[in-house]
Design a protein around this motif. Structure first.
Motif, PDB file in Angstrom:
ATOM      1  N   GLN A   1       0.993  -1.289   0.067  1.00 50.02           N
ATOM      2  CA  GLN A   1       0.038   0.028   0.051  1.00 50.02           C
ATOM      3  C   GLN A   1       0.945   1.249   0.050  1.00 50.02           C
ATOM      4  O   GLN A   1       0.527   2.396  -0.769  1.00 50.02           O
TER       5      GLN A   1
ATOM      6  N   LYS B   1       2.624   1.549  -3.377  1.00 51.85           N
ATOM      7  CA  LYS B   1       1.728   2.167  -4.234  1.00 51.85           C
ATOM      8  C   LYS B   1       1.532   3.795  -4.131  1.00 51.85           C
ATOM      9  O   LYS B   1       1.497   4.604  -5.118  1.00 51.85           O
ATOM     10  N   GLN B   2       1.385   4.054  -3.065  1.00 50.81           N
ATOM     11  CA  GLN B   2       1.038   5.398  -2.724  1.00 50.81           C
ATOM     12  C   GLN B   2       2.290   6.363  -3.109  1.00 50.81           C
ATOM     13  O   GLN B   2       2.423   7.567  -3.607  1.00 50.81           O
TER      14      GLN B   2
ATOM     15  N   LYS C   1       4.566   5.739  -5.661  1.00 54.69           N
ATOM     16  CA  LYS C   1       4.689   5.786  -6.737  1.00 54.69           C
ATOM     17  C   LYS C   1       3.609   6.946  -7.571  1.00 54.69           C
ATOM     18  O   LYS C   1       4.000   7.096  -8.753  1.00 54.69           O
ATOM     19  N   LYS C   2       2.655   7.201  -6.977  1.00 50.00           N
ATOM     20  CA  LYS C   2       1.701   8.340  -7.537  1.00 50.00           C
ATOM     21  C   LYS C   2       2.400   9.534  -7.680  1.00 50.00           C
ATOM     22  O   LYS C   2       2.993  10.022  -6.883  1.00 50.00           O
TER      23      LYS C   2
END
Length: 134
Positions: A125, A128-129, A131-132
């Motif tokens: 999680q 993923k956050q 890489k935004k």
């Protein structure tokens, strides 16, 4: 059959950071881990040279981890061998009997797997956050 001078005839006193020269109290370094005396310079003062510190590597960390793991495994084996009394285990309608130490080991492994799954999900999680685009 002797070659040169006899080394036993002239005693040598140890010198260095652990053995400061009593005749020269200023010879003792302030930080024995970082400097090393190389001899007496002008006016009887000791000259020092920096000593390279040994870097810790991944391999040395791995060796420490292996040794700690072996110690833990020995204690775990002792625990299991001292708790061989049979225990009846009930789980989701299934019943079985096995040594108490082994039953406790399985419960610890199940708890560790559960914690690892939750931690892995949190890491994914966060990755993923991260890489935004912001």
């Amino acid at each position: 059959m002797t070659h040169g001078q006899d080394s036993a005839a002239t005693p040598v006193e140890p010198t260095g950071p652990a053995y400061p020269d009593p005749a020269h109290p200023e010879a003792a370094p302030t930080d024995p881990g970082t400097i090393e005396p190389v001899g007496y310079g002008k006016h009887g003062k000791v000259e020092h040279v920096p000593v390279a510190k040994i870097k810790h590597t991944r391999v040395s960390g791995t060796w420490v981890a292996v040794i700690v793991a072996l110690v833990v495994l020995v204690f775990l084996l002792i625990f299991i061998l001292q708790n061989l009394d049979t225990a009846t285990v009930h789980f989701l309608g299934i019943e079985g009997s096995l040594p108490l130490g082994v039953a406790m080991l399985f419960s610890v492994i199940a708890g560790g797997v559960l914690v690892a799954l939750i931690g892995g999900a949190r890491i994914l999680q966060l990755r993923k956050q991260a890489k935004k685009p912001r």
